[in-house]
Design a protein around this motif. Structure first.
Motif, mmCIF file in Angstrom:
data_model
loop_
_atom_site.group_PDB
_atom_site.id
_atom_site.type_symbol
_atom_site.label_atom_id
_atom_site.label_comp_id
_atom_site.label_asym_id
_atom_site.label_seq_id
_atom_site.Cartn_x
_atom_site.Cartn_y
_atom_site.Cartn_z
ATOM 1 N N ARG A 461 0.825 -1.211 0.000
ATOM 2 C CA ARG A 461 0.000 0.000 0.000
ATOM 3 C C ARG A 461 0.858 1.260 0.000
ATOM 4 N N ALA A 462 2.103 1.139 0.470
ATOM 5 C CA ALA A 462 3.002 2.294 0.472
ATOM 6 C C ALA A 462 3.715 2.462 -0.864
ATOM 7 N N ALA A 463 3.572 1.487 -1.766
ATOM 8 C CA ALA A 463 4.254 1.563 -3.068
ATOM 9 C C ALA A 463 3.666 2.695 -3.913
ATOM 10 N N SER A 464 4.496 3.268 -4.783
ATOM 11 C CA SER A 464 4.019 4.331 -5.671
ATOM 12 C C SER A 464 3.387 3.765 -6.941
ATOM 13 N N ALA A 465 3.617 2.481 -7.215
ATOM 14 C CA ALA A 465 2.996 1.810 -8.361
ATOM 15 C C ALA A 465 3.105 0.306 -8.123
ATOM 16 N N LEU A 466 2.152 -0.455 -8.672
ATOM 17 C CA LEU A 466 2.177 -1.911 -8.562
ATOM 18 C C LEU A 466 2.135 -2.510 -9.958
ATOM 19 N N LEU A 467 3.159 -3.310 -10.288
ATOM 20 C CA LEU A 467 3.236 -4.012 -11.568
ATOM 21 C C LEU A 467 3.260 -5.502 -11.245
ATOM 22 N N LEU A 468 2.201 -6.213 -11.610
ATOM 23 C CA LEU A 468 2.029 -7.615 -11.225
ATOM 24 C C LEU A 468 2.080 -8.494 -12.469
ATOM 25 N N ASP A 469 3.035 -9.421 -12.503
ATOM 26 C CA ASP A 469 3.240 -10.286 -13.666
ATOM 27 C C ASP A 469 2.559 -11.637 -13.449
ATOM 28 N N ASP A 470 2.103 -12.263 -14.558
ATOM 29 C CA ASP A 470 1.501 -13.601 -14.519
ATOM 30 C C ASP A 470 0.367 -13.677 -13.511
ATOM 31 N N VAL A 471 -0.579 -12.746 -13.602
ATOM 32 C CA VAL A 471 -1.664 -12.691 -12.620
ATOM 33 C C VAL A 471 -2.562 -13.929 -12.681
ATOM 34 N N GLN A 472 -2.430 -14.728 -13.756
ATOM 35 C CA GLN A 472 -3.239 -15.952 -13.830
ATOM 36 C C GLN A 472 -2.973 -16.885 -12.657
ATOM 37 N N PHE A 473 -1.815 -16.717 -11.996
ATOM 38 C CA PHE A 473 -1.478 -17.612 -10.892
ATOM 39 C C PHE A 473 -2.212 -17.274 -9.597
ATOM 40 N N VAL A 474 -2.965 -16.171 -9.550
ATOM 41 C CA VAL A 474 -3.769 -15.899 -8.353
ATOM 42 C C VAL A 474 -5.165 -16.485 -8.488
ATOM 43 N N ALA A 475 -5.528 -16.969 -9.677
ATOM 44 C CA ALA A 475 -6.847 -17.553 -9.889
ATOM 45 C C ALA A 475 -7.042 -18.748 -8.964
ATOM 46 N N GLY A 476 -8.193 -18.789 -8.314
ATOM 47 C CA GLY A 476 -8.503 -19.894 -7.418
ATOM 48 C C GLY A 476 -7.940 -19.732 -6.015
ATOM 49 N N LYS A 477 -7.160 -18.694 -5.769
ATOM 50 C CA LYS A 477 -6.564 -18.476 -4.435
ATOM 51 C C LYS A 477 -7.345 -17.350 -3.765
ATOM 52 N N GLU A 478 -8.318 -17.709 -2.936
ATOM 53 C CA GLU A 478 -9.273 -16.750 -2.409
ATOM 54 C C GLU A 478 -8.620 -15.675 -1.543
ATOM 55 N N ARG A 479 -7.745 -16.065 -0.613
ATOM 56 C CA ARG A 479 -7.159 -15.068 0.277
ATOM 57 C C ARG A 479 -6.251 -14.114 -0.492
ATOM 58 N N THR A 480 -5.501 -14.643 -1.461
ATOM 59 C CA THR A 480 -4.634 -13.780 -2.259
ATOM 60 C C THR A 480 -5.467 -12.773 -3.047
ATOM 61 N N GLN A 481 -6.570 -13.232 -3.636
ATOM 62 C CA GLN A 481 -7.425 -12.320 -4.395
ATOM 63 C C GLN A 481 -8.059 -11.268 -3.491
ATOM 64 N N GLU A 482 -8.397 -11.671 -2.274
ATOM 65 C CA GLU A 482 -8.961 -10.712 -1.325
ATOM 66 C C GLU A 482 -7.947 -9.604 -1.012
ATOM 67 N N GLU A 483 -6.697 -10.004 -0.742
ATOM 68 C CA GLU A 483 -5.665 -9.015 -0.439
ATOM 69 C C GLU A 483 -5.348 -8.151 -1.662
ATOM 70 N N LEU A 484 -5.287 -8.782 -2.835
ATOM 71 C CA LEU A 484 -5.017 -8.026 -4.060
ATOM 72 C C LEU A 484 -6.127 -7.014 -4.324
ATOM 73 N N PHE A 485 -7.357 -7.407 -4.056
ATOM 74 C CA PHE A 485 -8.504 -6.515 -4.238
ATOM 75 C C PHE A 485 -8.349 -5.251 -3.393
ATOM 76 N N HIS A 486 -7.964 -5.439 -2.122
ATOM 77 C CA HIS A 486 -7.844 -4.286 -1.230
ATOM 78 C C HIS A 486 -6.623 -3.431 -1.577
#
Length: 640
Positions: A461-486
């Protein structure tokens, strides 16, 4: 959560599908606690619930002294669990009882949280009894939220429940024209009409389609023609119904709820007695009350003693919130005396800011990948131009940017190049997070195991930008998606740039939650394709020269005429040719290349070369296993 100041009533487009919700929201913002309490708004994702709720919060914060709190139900649940574990449940409840306007998002996640439901019911009862306003949003009405206490259902239904539908033709046209005006974009006549006829199910999809047209026109350098809209949109236009003519709108609803009473003015008597009571109360809570004592010592009574007390309460609430955040990061600093004195609020903010700065930043972009080293062609030029626009003005034009394409076409290179451009560009972004999604997942798991999720979350949250590669690997991971959402919401609300890369577009990512998918599609979605002929020519020439070979035009033409699905495949072919020549101790010639790549089709010379090399070197047409001199060189090669 911080309320996004950009989400206001004046930039919310009103249509027949949301008119009642807007009228109710305006009434609540004008007289919080006096009408429609609680207000419950529900709709599918991407139709403006959060915008409307934030608009209420922004107006109330600007025009009143009420403490405004915006929280997602997930965050509320997490705070409650932390309070129970720490034995601070009463302090938790007390913090919410000081709120004048409570905004709760994503109420559908109440399912299964019995303890949270009981606590919410107690807080709701107390707030409503004191005339405090509650506003909630959900993707379904209260009665359809499974496994919820009947008493809470009754409380949720006791105010006003309104739904928000998909935008109709007129609303879509109004939204499109407003967005074009906001961004200073002009299309030829008929283009916006053609886009407006497509019946998108939510506003984010509509905005994503507009972003694609804007990108095509501004980055591609060509004016969009009306008959080319469907072709340009491609997958975004598939399975969308089209209205043949504008529907006639009903009568205006502008005077709805004009009889709502305005807030009752506060009349204060015995102001000194009221101040003394406030001072004694806050002293018993352990806070310094010098700010109130100064008002008491002044012979001139304040215009409103209640306003003075509310401002003091707001300072205390802010201090408690800062202390709670600091407790997660640096427990040793959380006991600082600044958190007991509203006069020292800025000092407390500095302590938290210092803790955030000293928290280990997330991984940044690799210096090995630069924009200068990225080859541009027809197959990737739209993505590259969007990347250049982001580096020039991050967080404004294409946010988020979603890049998709098959493996090895250069997505990782471009993602890191964007990160390096942000770090070293004119904007000088300090902490750019550039991470593979699998590392994001692994870090979260580690944080959960060590009990430092708050510190991990604060890093991003303190980062000035977020660049996330291969986001397909968060599919099916509920807690990770919840954190990514926030994290996504927090960064987006602050105008920080988000770039996502994947091997497929958002709509094809099975196992990805709809709330994330709609946010990914709300920016610009661009595709990177396999290298075209011209790009293959440049890449073969470049990599052969890097390997010490001066290729002839015939060599380049022969190699680039061979199909290659990715940049990695081109690199592998160049390495294979040069390695074969080194093993055979012969120079790289046109005939040798043919023999090395197609020995069965190159006659006697190819057969002889094949015999000469297989005695001492194993060649595999698909892959060569190398022993690299060090791990970093191998890593760089794998990521190119």
């Amino acid at each position: 959560m911080q309320i996004d100041s950009r989400l206001r009533f004046d930039n919310f487009v009103v249509g027949s599908a949301n008119r009642l919700a807007v009228a109710a929201a305006r009434a609540v913002a004008e007289s919080p606690g006096a009408v429609y309490n609680p207000l419950f708004m529900y709709s599918s994702s991407g139709l403006g619930k959060t915008h409307l709720m934030s608009a209420i919060g922004n107006q109330v914060a600007q025009r009143t002294d009420l403490v405004v709190e915006l929280v997602t139900l997930d965050d509320f649940v997490e705070e409650l669990h932390e309070a129970i574990a720490a034995g601070t449940t009463e302090q938790f409840k007390e913090r919410y009882l000081q709120v004048g306007l409570l905004l709760i998002d994503d109420m559908q996640f109440l399912t299964g949280h019995r303890e949270t439901q009981s606590e919410l019911l107690r807080i709701f009862n107390a707030l409503q009894a004191d005339g405090r306003q509650i506003v909630m949003t959900s993707d379904r009405p209260p009665t359809e939220i499974a496994d919820v206490d009947e008493r809470l259902i009754t409380r949720l239904s006791g105010g006003l429940i309104v739904d928000m539908g998909a935008p109709d033709y007129e609303t879509r046209m109004a939204i499109l024209k407003a967005k074009c005006e906001e961004r200073g974009v002009r299309f030829r006549g008929g283009v916006i009409d053609e886009l407006g006829r497509l019946e998108f199910k939510n506003v984010r999809e509509l905005q994503g389609a507009l972003n694609r047209l804007i990108a095509f026109q501004t980055l591609g350098g060509e004016q969009v023609e009306p008959d080319a809209v469907l072709t340009i949109l491609g997958d975004l236009a598939e399975q969308r119904g089209r209205v043949s003519a504008p529907r006639v709108m009903g009568g205006e609803f502008a005077n709805f709820l004009t009889d709502i009473a305005s807030a009752v003015a506060h009349h204060v008597e015995q102001w000194k007695t009221r101040l003394i009571e406030g001072i004694e109360y806050w002293r018993s809570e352990g806070f310094h009350t010098a700010a109130l004592e100064r008002v008491l010592a002044d012979r001139t009574p304040p215009t409103s003693v209640e306003t003075v007390l509310r401002e003091f309460e707001a300072g205390v609430t802010k201090l408690r919130d800062l202390q709670r955040q600091l407790q997660r990061l640096e427990p040793a600093l959380a006991g600082h005396d600044a958190f007991r004195d509203p006069d020292r609020l800025s000092e407390a903010e500095d302590l938290l800011e210092r803790a955030l700065r000293t928290t280990t930043p997330p991984p940044g972009p690799s210096a090995a990948f630069t924009r200068a080293g990225f080859e541009v062609s027809v197959s990737n030029q739209l993505a590259v131009r969007a990347a250049d626009a982001i580096v020039a003005v991050p967080g404004s034009r294409y946010n988020p940017l979603f890049i998709h394409g098959p493996s090895g076409v250069g997505k990782t290179h471009l993602l890191n190049a964007i990160g390096n451009g942000l770090v070293h560009g004119a904007t000088g972004a300090s902490a750019v997070a550039c991470v593979p999604a699998q590392l994001f997942v692994d870090e979260l798991i580690g944080a959960l195991q060590e009990g430092i999720v708050d510190r991990w979350r604060a890093r991003y949250r303190a980062a000035s930008a977020l660049l996330l590669d291969d986001v397909q690997f968060v599919a099916g991971k509920e807690r990770t998606q919840e954190e990514l959402f926030h994290v996504f919401n927090a960064l987006y609300a602050e105008g920080k740039q988000l770039v996502i890369a994947s091997d497929r577009p958002p709509r094809d990512l099975s196992g990805l939650e709809e709330r994330l998918r709609s946010r990914f599609e709300g920016g610009l979605v661009v595709q990177m394709q396999s290298p075209d002929h011209a790009l293959r020519e440049r890449l073969y020439a470049r990599y052969l020269r890097e390997l010490g070979v001066d290729p002839t035009p015939a060599m380049i033409e022969y190699l680039s005429s061979r199909p290659a699905m990715s940049v990695r495949e081109i690199i592998g072919t160049a390495n294979r040719v040069v390695a074969s020549a080194e093993v055979a101790a012969v120079p790289v010639t046109m005939d040798f290349i043919r023999a090395a790549l197609d020995p069965d089709e190159s006659g006697p010379e190819g057969a002889a070369m094949k015999r000469a090399t297989t005695d001492s070197f194993f060649l595999d047409r698909e892959k060569i296993i190398w022993e690299w001199p060090d791990a970093s060189a191998r890593l760089i090669e794998d990521l190119r």
